[in-house]
Design a protein around this motif. Structure first.
Motif, PDB file in Angstrom:
ATOM      1  N   VAL A 263      83.459  70.370 108.063  1.00  0.00           N
ATOM      2  CA  VAL A 263      84.701  71.118 107.610  1.00  0.00           C
ATOM      3  C   VAL A 263      85.863  70.416 107.797  1.00  0.00           C
ATOM      4  CG1 VAL A 263      85.923  73.059 107.088  1.00  0.00           C
ATOM      5  CG2 VAL A 263      83.602  73.323 107.237  1.00  0.00           C
ATOM      6  N   PHE A 302      86.066  73.085  98.241  1.00  0.00           N
ATOM      7  CA  PHE A 302      84.715  73.222  98.790  1.00  0.00           C
ATOM      8  C   PHE A 302      84.609  73.472 100.233  1.00  0.00           C
ATOM      9  CE2 PHE A 302      80.519  71.465 100.029  1.00  0.00           C
ATOM     10  CZ  PHE A 302      79.727  72.189  99.064  1.00  0.00           C
ATOM     11  N   MET A 306      83.108  76.765 102.331  1.00  0.00           N
ATOM     12  CA  MET A 306      82.163  76.740 103.292  1.00  0.00           C
ATOM     13  C   MET A 306      82.782  77.679 104.543  1.00  0.00           C
ATOM     14  SD  MET A 306      81.268  72.742 103.672  1.00  0.00           S
ATOM     15  CE  MET A 306      80.039  72.774 105.075  1.00  0.00           C
ATOM     16  N   PHE A 309      82.096  81.280 103.817  1.00  0.00           N
ATOM     17  CA  PHE A 309      80.704  81.782 104.412  1.00  0.00           C
ATOM     18  C   PHE A 309      80.687  81.843 105.832  1.00  0.00           C
ATOM     19  CE2 PHE A 309      76.203  81.207 105.651  1.00  0.00           C
ATOM     20  CZ  PHE A 309      75.436  81.834 104.820  1.00  0.00           C
TER      21      PHE A 309
ATOM     22  N   GLU B   7      73.122  79.966 103.204  1.00  0.00           N
ATOM     23  CA  GLU B   7      74.316  79.277 103.219  1.00  0.00           C
ATOM     24  C   GLU B   7      74.064  78.150 101.962  1.00  0.00           C
ATOM     25  OE1 GLU B   7      75.278  76.867 106.451  1.00  0.00           O
ATOM     26  OE2 GLU B   7      77.223  76.521 106.082  1.00  0.00           O
ATOM     27  N   LYS B   8      73.065  77.786 101.924  1.00  0.00           N
ATOM     28  CA  LYS B   8      72.700  76.697 100.835  1.00  0.00           C
ATOM     29  C   LYS B   8      72.785  77.266  99.549  1.00  0.00           C
ATOM     30  CE  LYS B   8      69.204  73.942 103.339  1.00  0.00           C
ATOM     31  NZ  LYS B   8      67.834  74.022 103.598  1.00  0.00           N
ATOM     32  N   TRP B  10      75.207  79.925  98.767  1.00  0.00           N
ATOM     33  CA  TRP B  10      76.222  79.898  98.454  1.00  0.00           C
ATOM     34  C   TRP B  10      77.301  78.570  98.249  1.00  0.00           C
ATOM     35  CZ3 TRP B  10      80.549  83.241  98.235  1.00  0.00           C
ATOM     36  CH2 TRP B  10      81.733  82.855  98.706  1.00  0.00           C
ATOM     37  N   LEU B  11      76.535  77.570  98.805  1.00  0.00           N
ATOM     38  CA  LEU B  11      77.524  76.338  98.676  1.00  0.00           C
ATOM     39  C   LEU B  11      77.125  75.781  97.418  1.00  0.00           C
ATOM     40  CD1 LEU B  11      77.299  74.900 102.330  1.00  0.00           C
ATOM     41  CD2 LEU B  11      79.207  75.778 101.318  1.00  0.00           C
ATOM     42  N   ALA B  14      79.321  77.613  95.061  1.00  0.00           N
ATOM     43  CA  ALA B  14      80.686  77.209  95.310  1.00  0.00           C
ATOM     44  C   ALA B  14      80.671  75.854  94.456  1.00  0.00           C
ATOM     45  CB  ALA B  14      81.044  77.104  96.594  1.00  0.00           C
ATOM     46  N   ALA B  15      79.914  74.975  94.675  1.00  0.00           N
ATOM     47  CA  ALA B  15      79.965  73.499  94.331  1.00  0.00           C
ATOM     48  C   ALA B  15      80.131  73.607  92.665  1.00  0.00           C
ATOM     49  CB  ALA B  15      79.043  72.536  94.734  1.00  0.00           C
TER      50      ALA B  15
END
Lengths: 554, 155
Positions: A263, A302, A306, A309, B7-8, B10-11, B14-15
């Motif tokens: 990050v 982005f 992260m 989360f 997480e995958k 979510w990302l 997000a992307a």
């Protein structure tokens, strides 16, 4: 071995010489905050039509001083002090040369600030903290700005020196996670301010009258290459605390050392071109270039997502360990009464609307609706004023006692909780009012006006009252935090306070070595900056209209 | 680098959201012609009043229900500072500043642009609803900034 070293450093607390430096930074930072905040109150009252400011100390002068004191001076002093404390604590004390650079940086910045503020007070520089040419301030105002930036560079190079020397002594070890954040911030402080420095170096001869005209568009673009990078410096500072300190305060572990470092890297490499979205409705740039930049600014969203989360993952994990059930069960298990948690937690919650507002603004059409309206002012008051600054406040409850070898008493903690709540409610009123009335069209940076008794403008008045109400609450909270900081510095009971740093999970995977390759990250950053800026800047220089002579319009 | 499955997901979401936002901006700009005001014309800022079309600021009819407004912004006024158009007309604005930076925002519409010396800014807007629109300068331009406004009367 390492744990024993850690124990010794916690037990003995901070290095006295380093604490003296950082406490001096914090003291000046909070006095600046008080001064800048009081000026903010005057504006809120004026904008609501409740207060008329005298002509020799008018709204625009006050606004210029408010912006410079808070956006530039307070935040920079705070960020440098915070990361120097971190370098000292996590890297076995500052090296003497680095400590010296810290002092030189402070003195240099203060000389610059005094020069800048004197010009504003004398009425020679009512140009806002964006100082867009061809509005011309006194040349000494720009000289002062240059000196401030020089001070910032000295501090950044002090940070680089500390990290480089520490790495030489600790071959094969990873930079401590908080030090990794420091590295990211110092890189942004240095590279992010190069553009604005180039601008200021063009403005100085123009303001003295040695050159006749200035390239307005180029100046504005160089300014914004720095403008938004600074925002992300505060943000990166706040995030470092969320990732590393907050889990410890609530009794948890780090989310993931590797992902945290990723990050930081992403924020550093993608940051500088992000400022371009301030220019979406500017002339002189094709729509294609604007879209490229919309994309480049969007990328910053982005790593923030992260972070969202990661934070909730940590909360859920801690909650589960404490016996929470269901998706939201962790909420009950959090230490809400502990101001070291409450303040950054509210800061994080406000980042949800704040971040969403940022993403919205970045899209062409939405930007056009809110550009230069009070909506934008509301946006940065919840992002900077809550997300960043409330996190900073949250750090004060352990960092100041740690540095002053004192302790946070339950009474002071309670006062802190009340302070946090008043600050939050104040921001809800003020930023809420700003967001709403901005959507209705009320402009930013404008003193009280009826626009010739326009009915449209009159319909904004009830919302503008919220600015005065919020501003008043914020001022109360401001006086409280300044009292708290100085109390913790000089009057709280003596004792040792812990510097809370969360450890990784026991089964966490090894952080890969490539995260440490800062030379590579800096090169990637420069390539991305070049990708964003080379074409527009070359175009702005080669295809420039005739330059503008200076104007003084106040 | 180990990542949790949630997480995958979510990302990925997000992307996708960010990509959709950019793609949509692109579609709006290039396919729907709703790009942000991006006039690329240039002018000598010291000779605005001698340079066509700014030597003759004002409103003119340029087609069937289409009008052009040539406007000079100066601290702290618009020239012209009042214009009248019929409802439903498309208005093409051509603007420049004679001194410092200004903003031009028509309240109640999405019309909002930066006006800079040396640059000719262009923007168009269709005014459907009749009424009196307030237009203001929304970039700080000096001590009289709060007075800088004009009217667009749609009949």
């Amino acid at each position: 071995m390492e744990t024993i070293e850690n124990k010794i450093s916690t037990m003995s607390g901070s290095n006295r010489l380093d604490s003296r430096l950082t406490l001096m930074y914090f003291s000046i930072a909070f006095i600046t905050l008080l001064a800048g905040g009081l000026l903010g109150l005057l504006q809120g009252l004026n904008r609501a039509g409740l207060l008329e400011l005298p002509t020799n100390f008018n709204y625009y002068q006050v606004l210029t001083a408010h912006g410079i004191l808070l956006v530039l001076v307070f935040s920079v002093l705070f960020v440098i002090a915070y990361f120097y404390s971190i370098l000292s604590h996590t890297m076995d004390g500052l090296f003497p040369i680095v400590r010296k650079m810290g002092w030189i940086s402070l003195i240099t910045m203060l000389v610059g600030v005094v020069l800048v503020v004197t010009q504003v007070v004398m009425g020679n520089a009512s140009v806002m903290y964006t100082f867009y040419p061809p509005m011309k301030a006194s040349p000494w105002f720009y000289v002062g700005l240059f000196i401030v930036v020089a001070g910032i560079w000295i501090a950044a190079f002090g940070g680089f020196t500390q990290i480089a020397k520490w790495r030489k002594r600790n071959r094969g070890k990873h930079i401590p996670l908080l030090g990794f954040f420091a590295m990211g911030v110092f890189i942004l402080l240095f590279f992010g301010s190069l553009g604005v420095t180039a601008e200021v170096l063009m403005l100085i001869p123009w303001a003295f009258g040695w050159t006749e005209t200035i390239n307005v568009m180029l100046s504005r673009t160089l300014f914004w290459s720095f403008g938004h990078t600074f925002v992300n410096i505060w943000y990166l500072t706040a995030v470092s605390l969320w990732y590393v300190v907050v889990p410890k305060v609530i009794g948890g572990r780090l989310f993931s050392d590797t992902l945290t470092r990723v990050v930081v890297i992403l924020l550093v490499v993608s940051n500088i071109p992000g400022g371009f979205h301030h220019q979406i409705v500017d002339p002189g740039m094709s729509e294609g270039i604007k879209l490229t930049h919309a994309l480049m600014s969007m990328v910053i969203g982005f790593p923030s997502l992260m972070t969202a989360f990661a934070m909730f993952f940590v909360f859920a994990r801690v909650g589960k360990k404490k016996g929470a059930k269901g998706v939201f069960g962790w909420i009950k298990k959090m230490p809400w009464g502990d101001v070291r948690f409450l303040a950054p937690m509210i800061a994080m919650i406000f980042f949800i609307p704040g971040g969403a507002g940022g993403i919205a603004q970045n899209a062409n059409q939405l930007n056009q609706v809110v550009h230069n309206s009070l909506w934008v002012v509301g946006h940065f008051h919840i992002t900077v004023g809550v997300t960043a600054v409330l996190t900073f406040f949250g750090a004060m409850y352990w960092l100041i006692p740690y540095l002053s070898k004192r302790t946070l008493t339950p009474a002071m903690n309670k006062l802190g909780v009340i302070q946090t709540l008043i600050w939050t409610i104040g921001m809800v009123f003020m930023a809420g009012g700003m967001h709403t009335v901005g959507l209705l069209g009320a402009p930013r940076r404008t003193s009280y006006t009826t626009y010739g008794d326009s009915a449209t403008a009159a319909s904004w008045d009830p919302y503008l009252l919220l600015l005065a109400v919020g501003g008043t609450l914020l001022t109360i909270a401001l006086v409280m935090i300044v009292y708290i900081v100085f109390n913790l510095m000089f009057f709280a009971p003596k004792g040792n306070t812990e510097f809370p740093i969360a450890q990784g999970e026991e089964n966490a995977s090894e952080t890969p070595k490539w995260t440490e390759r800062w030379t590579v990250w800096i090169i990637i950053m420069l390539v991305i900056v070049a990708f964003g800026y080379v074409i527009p800047l070359v175009d702005m220089i080669q295809n420039a209209p005739p330059g503008s002579p200076p104007f003084v319009t106040w | 680098m180990k990542m949790h499955r949630y997480e995958k997901i979510w990302l990925f979401l997000a992307a996708s959201m960010l990509v959709i936002a950019v793609v949509y901006s692109g579609v709006q700009t290039f396919a729907l012609g709703q790009g942000p005001p991006s006039g690329v014309g240039m002018i000598d800022p010291e000779k605005v009043e001698e340079t066509a079309p700014f030597d003759n600021p004002g409103i003119s009819k340029i087609g069937d229900n289409e009008y052009e407004v040539v406007m000079i912004l100066r601290a702290f006024s618009f020239e012209p500072n009042i214009i009248e158009i019929p409802a439903g007309a498309t208005v093409h604005f051509k603007m420049t500043s004679i001194d410092v930076m200004h903003g031009f925002q028509v309240i109640g519409t999405n019309l909002n642009a930066m006006i800079m010396p040396g640059h000719i800014q262009e923007a168009k807007q269709k005014f459907k609803k009749p009424g009196e629109y307030l237009a203001i300068c929304n970039e700080y331009c000096g001590v009289g900034h709060q007075l800088m406004s004009m009217k667009i009367i749609v009949k």
